[in-house]
Design an enzyme around this catalytic site. Structure first.
Site, PDB file in Angstrom:
ATOM      1  N   TYR A 163       7.012   3.606  -3.457  1.00 57.52           N
ATOM      2  CA  TYR A 163       5.882   2.788  -2.981  1.00 57.52           C
ATOM      3  C   TYR A 163       4.589   3.616  -2.959  1.00 57.52           C
ATOM      4  CZ  TYR A 163       3.413  -0.400   0.281  1.00 57.52           C
ATOM      5  OH  TYR A 163       2.516  -1.248   0.895  1.00 57.52           O
ATOM      6  N   ALA A 165       3.903   6.293  -4.699  1.00 57.27           N
ATOM      7  CA  ALA A 165       3.491   6.593  -6.082  1.00 57.27           C
ATOM      8  C   ALA A 165       2.745   5.396  -6.667  1.00 57.27           C
ATOM      9  CB  ALA A 165       4.706   6.932  -6.936  1.00 57.27           C
ATOM     10  N   ALA A 166       3.267   4.204  -6.412  1.00 58.72           N
ATOM     11  CA  ALA A 166       2.609   2.987  -6.919  1.00 58.72           C
ATOM     12  C   ALA A 166       1.234   2.812  -6.278  1.00 58.72           C
ATOM     13  CB  ALA A 166       3.486   1.763  -6.640  1.00 58.72           C
ATOM     14  N   LYS A 167       1.169   2.991  -4.963  1.00 58.17           N
ATOM     15  CA  LYS A 167      -0.100   2.749  -4.255  1.00 58.17           C
ATOM     16  C   LYS A 167      -1.135   3.825  -4.581  1.00 58.17           C
ATOM     17  CE  LYS A 167       0.914  -1.120  -2.128  1.00 58.17           C
ATOM     18  NZ  LYS A 167       0.383  -2.380  -2.701  1.00 58.17           N
TER      19      LYS A 167
HETATM   20  P1  NDP Z   1       4.583  -9.746   2.472  1.00 59.45           P
HETATM   21  O1  NDP Z   1       5.951  -9.235   2.188  1.00 59.45           O
HETATM   22  O2  NDP Z   1       4.329 -10.484   3.724  1.00 59.45           O
HETATM   23  O3  NDP Z   1       4.092 -10.652   1.244  1.00 59.45           O
HETATM   24  C1  NDP Z   1       4.255 -10.192  -0.068  1.00 59.45           C
HETATM   25  C2  NDP Z   1       3.600 -11.175  -1.006  1.00 59.45           C
HETATM   26  O4  NDP Z   1       3.699 -10.652  -2.332  1.00 59.45           O
HETATM   27  C3  NDP Z   1       4.284 -12.530  -1.010  1.00 59.45           C
HETATM   28  O5  NDP Z   1       3.308 -13.527  -1.139  1.00 59.45           O
HETATM   29  C4  NDP Z   1       5.161 -12.476  -2.253  1.00 59.45           C
HETATM   30  O6  NDP Z   1       5.396 -13.749  -2.862  1.00 59.45           O
HETATM   31  C5  NDP Z   1       4.308 -11.631  -3.169  1.00 59.45           C
HETATM   32  N1  NDP Z   1       5.115 -10.978  -4.200  1.00 59.45           N
HETATM   33  C6  NDP Z   1       6.025 -10.002  -4.055  1.00 59.45           C
HETATM   34  N2  NDP Z   1       6.551  -9.664  -5.243  1.00 59.45           N
HETATM   35  C7  NDP Z   1       5.936 -10.450  -6.167  1.00 59.45           C
HETATM   36  C8  NDP Z   1       6.051 -10.590  -7.563  1.00 59.45           C
HETATM   37  N3  NDP Z   1       6.891  -9.841  -8.303  1.00 59.45           N
HETATM   38  N4  NDP Z   1       5.251 -11.493  -8.181  1.00 59.45           N
HETATM   39  C9  NDP Z   1       4.396 -12.249  -7.467  1.00 59.45           C
HETATM   40  N5  NDP Z   1       4.247 -12.171  -6.142  1.00 59.45           N
HETATM   41  C10 NDP Z   1       5.019 -11.286  -5.504  1.00 59.45           C
HETATM   42  O7  NDP Z   1       3.650  -8.438   2.355  1.00 59.45           O
HETATM   43  P2  NDP Z   1       2.253  -8.069   3.045  1.00 59.45           P
HETATM   44  O8  NDP Z   1       1.444  -9.276   3.243  1.00 59.45           O
HETATM   45  O9  NDP Z   1       2.526  -7.174   4.185  1.00 59.45           O
HETATM   46  O10 NDP Z   1       1.626  -7.164   1.901  1.00 59.45           O
HETATM   47  C11 NDP Z   1       0.596  -7.597   1.040  1.00 59.45           C
HETATM   48  C12 NDP Z   1       0.031  -6.378   0.334  1.00 59.45           C
HETATM   49  O11 NDP Z   1      -0.458  -5.454   1.305  1.00 59.45           O
HETATM   50  C13 NDP Z   1       1.082  -5.619  -0.487  1.00 59.45           C
HETATM   51  O12 NDP Z   1       0.486  -5.106  -1.657  1.00 59.45           O
HETATM   52  C14 NDP Z   1       1.448  -4.469   0.438  1.00 59.45           C
HETATM   53  O13 NDP Z   1       1.957  -3.366  -0.268  1.00 59.45           O
HETATM   54  C15 NDP Z   1       0.113  -4.182   1.087  1.00 59.45           C
HETATM   55  N6  NDP Z   1       0.189  -3.457   2.351  1.00 59.45           N
HETATM   56  C16 NDP Z   1       0.842  -3.990   3.441  1.00 59.45           C
HETATM   57  C17 NDP Z   1       0.893  -3.287   4.624  1.00 59.45           C
HETATM   58  C18 NDP Z   1       1.586  -3.791   5.840  1.00 59.45           C
HETATM   59  O14 NDP Z   1       1.666  -3.022   6.821  1.00 59.45           O
HETATM   60  N7  NDP Z   1       2.077  -5.019   5.882  1.00 59.45           N
HETATM   61  C19 NDP Z   1       0.243  -1.963   4.740  1.00 59.45           C
HETATM   62  C20 NDP Z   1      -0.414  -1.522   3.542  1.00 59.45           C
HETATM   63  C21 NDP Z   1      -0.439  -2.248   2.408  1.00 59.45           C
HETATM   64  P3  NDP Z   1       6.606 -14.720  -2.345  1.00 59.45           P
HETATM   65  O15 NDP Z   1       6.153 -15.262  -1.019  1.00 59.45           O
HETATM   66  O16 NDP Z   1       6.758 -15.756  -3.389  1.00 59.45           O
HETATM   67  O17 NDP Z   1       7.801 -13.821  -2.223  1.00 59.45           O
END
Ligand code: NDP
Length: 256
Positions: A163, A165-167
């Site tokens: 994760y 590495a990706a971020k």
């Molecule tokens: P959630 O798990 O609540 O939501 C993830 C979202 O990403 C969902 O809408 C999901 O769609 C979508 N998703 C996942 N995989 C795919 C895919 N292959 N194709 C299309 N859509 C996809 O995560 P968060 O809201 O917490 O995270 C949102 C962003 O913020 C992410 O990039 C995360 O890494 C980043 N982030 C989050 C933090 C946290 O503490 N929560 C901290 C730092 C960064 P579906 O509903 O259809 O599954």
């Protein structure tokens, strides 16, 4: 003219794609963009009912909104989402690369599948969607790309080599693409949330959550609606001279 955040900025007439806009941080970002006047396409991977519920909420705020089932790992799916936005609204002005996932393990136990899945979703997905919107944005000489990275992409985090590495990759990608398109009226920035309670973090043990909270200088987790306003700002004309930046929204966590 729609809501303008005390007259500071408006996204009226702009159209936005928010990947993973059906829940969590993406849903809050979509809501903020809608409140500020944008029309939206929100994408989802599998949770159609959540995405439809989010879309109803956005329409109630006055936005035109479509949902699109699109896996960010799939270039064809992404093209379809971009085409739907172009057909519905005539432009793609704003892209928020929000879709993301984790699959944590210590490196010794990290499988190739878990590495690929996390890199493909977070980093490759950001690459594919950004590439897909560049042509229409260059044509209209205006664009805003906002990539959701993470504070751990800056600091590192044991158990999240894939994760982080990706971020971290997203941060480098953001800077490089920002340089490529700076002269075209397109800005590319990243937002790095700290720890926000969503489905993504819900699986952590209470003990882990408490340890993290202890490290946060503000001694509390972030809320999704504390991440979304900076995204709306970066999407606006008011942020026209900001590009290639990563904004940490983390209660001070990255400094601790
Ligand atoms: P959630 O798990 O609540 O939501 C993830 C979202 O990403 C969902 O809408 C999901 O769609 C979508 N998703 C996942 N995989 C795919 C895919 N292959 N194709 C299309 N859509 C996809 O995560 P968060 O809201 O917490 O995270 C949102 C962003 O913020 C992410 O990039 C995360 O890494 C980043 N982030 C989050 C933090 C946290 O503490 N929560 C901290 C730092 C960064 P579906 O509903 O259809 O599954």
């Amino acid at each position: 003219m729609s809501d303008t955040h005390n007259g500071l900025f408006s996204l009226a007439g702009r159209s936005a794609i928010v990947t993973g806009g059906g829940r969590g941080i993406g849903r809050s970002i979509a809501t903020e963009l809608a409140r500020t006047g944008a029309n939206l396409v929100i994408t989802y991977r599998e949770n159609s009912s959540l995405a439809e519920a989010a879309a109803r909420e956005l329409r109630a705020l006055g936005a035109a909104c479509q949902t699109c089932k699109a896996d960010v790992r799939d270039g064809g799916d992404i093209e379809r989402a971009v085409n739907e936005c172009l057909q519905a609204f005539g432009s793609v002005d704003i892209l928020v690369n929000n879709a993301g996932m984790t699959n944590d393990n210590l490196l010794m136990r990290l499988s190739e599948e878990a590495w690929d899945e996390v890199l493909d979703t977070n980093l490759r997905g950001t690459f594919l969607a950004t590439k897909a919107v560049l042509r229409p944005m260059i044509r209209s000489r205006w664009g805003r790309i906002i990539n959701i990275t993470s504070v751990v992409g800056v600091s590192g985090n044991a158990g999240q080599a894939n994760y982080t590495a990706a971020k971290a990759g997203i941060i480098g990608f953001t800077r490089s693409v920002a340089l490529e398109v700076a002269s075209r009226g397109i800005t590319v920035n990243a937002v790095a949330p700290g720890f926000v309670l969503t489905d993504l973090t819900a699986g952590l043990a209470d003990e882990q959550k408490e340890t993290i909270k202890d490290r946060i200088p503000m001694k509390r987790y972030g809320e999704t609606n504390e991440i979304s306003p900076i995204v709306a700002f970066l999407a606006s004309d008011a942020a026209a001279y900001i590009t290639g930046q990563t904004v940490n929204v983390d209660g001070g966590l990255v400094m601790s």
